[in-house]
Design a protein around this motif. Structure first.
Motif, mmCIF file in Angstrom:
data_model
loop_
_atom_site.group_PDB
_atom_site.id
_atom_site.type_symbol
_atom_site.label_atom_id
_atom_site.label_comp_id
_atom_site.label_asym_id
_atom_site.label_seq_id
_atom_site.Cartn_x
_atom_site.Cartn_y
_atom_site.Cartn_z
ATOM 1 N N CYS A 1 0.831 -1.207 0.000
ATOM 2 C CA CYS A 1 0.000 0.000 0.000
ATOM 3 C C CYS A 1 0.867 1.260 0.000
ATOM 4 N N TYR A 2 1.959 1.229 0.751
ATOM 5 C CA TYR A 2 2.838 2.388 0.895
ATOM 6 C C TYR A 2 3.460 2.802 -0.442
ATOM 7 N N VAL A 3 4.048 1.834 -1.137
ATOM 8 C CA VAL A 3 4.683 2.163 -2.421
ATOM 9 C C VAL A 3 3.637 2.451 -3.502
ATOM 10 N N SER A 4 2.444 1.856 -3.368
ATOM 11 C CA SER A 4 1.385 2.078 -4.360
ATOM 12 C C SER A 4 0.785 3.477 -4.244
ATOM 13 N N ALA A 5 1.055 4.156 -3.135
ATOM 14 C CA ALA A 5 0.557 5.521 -2.969
ATOM 15 C C ALA A 5 1.335 6.519 -3.814
ATOM 16 N N THR A 6 2.556 6.161 -4.236
ATOM 17 C CA THR A 6 3.392 7.107 -4.976
ATOM 18 C C THR A 6 3.904 6.575 -6.316
ATOM 19 N N LEU A 7 4.391 5.329 -6.348
ATOM 20 C CA LEU A 7 5.050 4.828 -7.555
ATOM 21 C C LEU A 7 4.157 4.790 -8.801
ATOM 22 N N PRO A 8 2.904 4.324 -8.724
ATOM 23 C CA PRO A 8 2.073 4.318 -9.945
ATOM 24 C C PRO A 8 1.923 5.704 -10.558
ATOM 25 N N ARG A 9 1.756 6.719 -9.710
ATOM 26 C CA ARG A 9 1.625 8.085 -10.224
ATOM 27 C C ARG A 9 2.929 8.550 -10.864
ATOM 28 N N MET A 10 4.049 8.209 -10.255
ATOM 29 C CA MET A 10 5.347 8.569 -10.822
ATOM 30 C C MET A 10 5.550 7.893 -12.173
ATOM 31 N N LEU A 11 5.148 6.629 -12.267
ATOM 32 C CA LEU A 11 5.273 5.908 -13.541
ATOM 33 C C LEU A 11 4.390 6.536 -14.615
ATOM 34 N N GLY B 1 3.275 5.874 8.450
ATOM 35 C CA GLY B 1 3.185 5.961 9.903
ATOM 36 C C GLY B 1 2.808 4.639 10.543
ATOM 37 N N ILE B 2 1.846 3.935 9.942
ATOM 38 C CA ILE B 2 1.429 2.632 10.474
ATOM 39 C C ILE B 2 2.570 1.624 10.382
ATOM 40 N N GLU B 3 3.349 1.690 9.296
ATOM 41 C CA GLU B 3 4.511 0.811 9.160
ATOM 42 C C GLU B 3 5.502 1.025 10.296
ATOM 43 N N CYS B 4 5.760 2.287 10.629
ATOM 44 C CA CYS B 4 6.693 2.587 11.720
ATOM 45 C C CYS B 4 6.183 2.033 13.046
ATOM 46 N N LEU B 5 4.895 2.229 13.312
ATOM 47 C CA LEU B 5 4.306 1.703 14.543
ATOM 48 C C LEU B 5 4.368 0.175 14.573
ATOM 49 N N LEU B 6 4.123 -0.443 13.422
ATOM 50 C CA LEU B 6 4.140 -1.905 13.354
ATOM 51 C C LEU B 6 5.551 -2.448 13.547
ATOM 52 N N LEU B 7 6.565 -1.721 13.085
ATOM 53 C CA LEU B 7 7.947 -2.134 13.332
ATOM 54 C C LEU B 7 8.237 -2.157 14.830
ATOM 55 N N GLY B 8 7.691 -1.179 15.557
ATOM 56 C CA GLY B 8 7.836 -1.180 17.007
ATOM 57 C C GLY B 8 7.144 -2.370 17.647
ATOM 58 N N VAL B 9 5.962 -2.702 17.141
ATOM 59 C CA VAL B 9 5.221 -3.863 17.638
ATOM 60 C C VAL B 9 5.992 -5.151 17.374
ATOM 61 N N MET B 10 6.582 -5.276 16.194
ATOM 62 C CA MET B 10 7.354 -6.470 15.846
ATOM 63 C C MET B 10 8.591 -6.597 16.734
ATOM 64 N N ALA B 11 9.216 -5.468 17.073
ATOM 65 C CA ALA B 11 10.364 -5.504 17.975
ATOM 66 C C ALA B 11 9.943 -5.996 19.360
ATOM 67 N N TYR B 12 8.779 -5.548 19.811
ATOM 68 C CA TYR B 12 8.266 -6.016 21.110
ATOM 69 C C TYR B 12 7.972 -7.508 21.069
ATOM 70 N N ASP B 13 7.427 -7.984 19.949
ATOM 71 C CA ASP B 13 7.147 -9.413 19.777
ATOM 72 C C ASP B 13 8.441 -10.227 19.874
ATOM 73 N N HIS B 14 9.502 -9.755 19.230
ATOM 74 C CA HIS B 14 10.794 -10.447 19.291
ATOM 75 C C HIS B 14 11.351 -10.439 20.711
ATOM 76 N N GLY C 1 -4.533 -1.255 16.876
ATOM 77 C CA GLY C 1 -4.086 -0.028 17.521
ATOM 78 C C GLY C 1 -3.193 0.803 16.629
ATOM 79 N N SER C 2 -2.323 0.132 15.876
ATOM 80 C CA SER C 2 -1.434 0.848 14.949
ATOM 81 C C SER C 2 -2.252 1.585 13.893
ATOM 82 N N TRP C 3 -3.262 0.899 13.337
ATOM 83 C CA TRP C 3 -4.137 1.535 12.340
ATOM 84 C C TRP C 3 -4.968 2.648 12.973
#
Length: 235
Positions: free
Chosen positions: A78-88, A115-128, A153-155
């Motif tokens: 979703c993140y890359v699809s927000a910008t790359l298709p328009r750039m192409l 932003g959600i990706e960053c929050l999810l990275l924090g969640v994944m670190a807690y899981d580890h 919660g991240s969303w």
């Protein structure tokens, strides 16, 4: 900061689109950049799509770690699809105009998914951290309900904050040049085109950056510091 001189009401009404300059100053590289970005986009879609499908279909990878990984892969698409298709599209057609609504939508999706990706990275670190430092309690602490709550919660945090910020920014009047010196719509170049005092908007950008970048970073740093400390103590 104050930007531009006060425009007429008629001019404000007409400024309903922007021009993305992007790679306009490198016409000889247009085809190369188009091909390069297309390959990168396809690789991102295929790799993350494969991860997402495997984690959903294979019963052997139904642990919390793979649950978070599948959500992260979906967010990356979703993140890359927000910008790359328009750039192409801009590179392929040389049509660089984008409407005010489309620009606001692109920024909203780009910042929300980022932003959600960053929050999810924090969640994944807690899981580890829980998996390595408290392995006996891991099934109890990171049960299915908790995993869903962490992702939800991240969303829940990401969507309203970025949406509110977009509403404030695009409630400003825009005047003067409509040219955005960037590859896609982003907040800093948009604020340069706004008329009036943008100090509050700029401060909100910094606050959101701290919330979505520094807080997860500190959580990741703390989690992996604890993990390394535990590993070093092993005989």
């Amino acid at each position: 900061m104050n930007h531009q001189e006060k425009p007429t009401k008629d001019y404000l009404a007409e400024l309903m689109e922007f021009v993305l300059l992007g790679f306009a100053d490198m016409p000889h590289l247009q085809r190369f950049l188009f091909g390069l970005l297309l390959i990168i986009y396809i690789i991102i879609l295929m790799s993350n799509g494969t991860i997402f499908l495997i984690t959903k279909m294979d019963p052997a990878v139904q642990s919390p770690m793979y649950f978070f990984l599948s959500n992260f892969s979906f967010l990356e698409i979703c993140y890359v699809s927000a910008t790359l298709p328009r750039m192409l599209m801009n590179l392929g057609t040389q049509r660089r105009r984008i409407s005010l609504v489309a620009c606001a939508t692109q920024i909203c999706f780009f910042l929300t998914f980022g932003g959600i990706e960053c929050l999810l990275l924090g969640v994944m670190a807690y899981d580890h951290y829980v998996a390595i430092c408290n392995p006996l309690h891991y099934p109890l602490v990171m049960n299915n309900r908790v995993c869903i709550q962490l992702v939800t919660g991240s969303w829940t945090i990401g969507i309203p904050i970025t949406t509110g910020q977009m509403y404030q920014i695009f409630s400003l009047p825009f005047c003067g040049s409509n040219q955005i010196n960037h590859f896609f719509c982003d907040i800093p170049p948009i604020l340069k085109l706004a008329y009036g005092d943008t100090f509050v908007n700029e401060m909100l950008v910094y606050i959101n950056s701290v919330l979505f970048a520094m807080v997860p970073f500190l959580l990741i740093l703390g989690s992996y510091s604890k993990i390394i400390s535990i590993i070093l103590k092993l005989p």
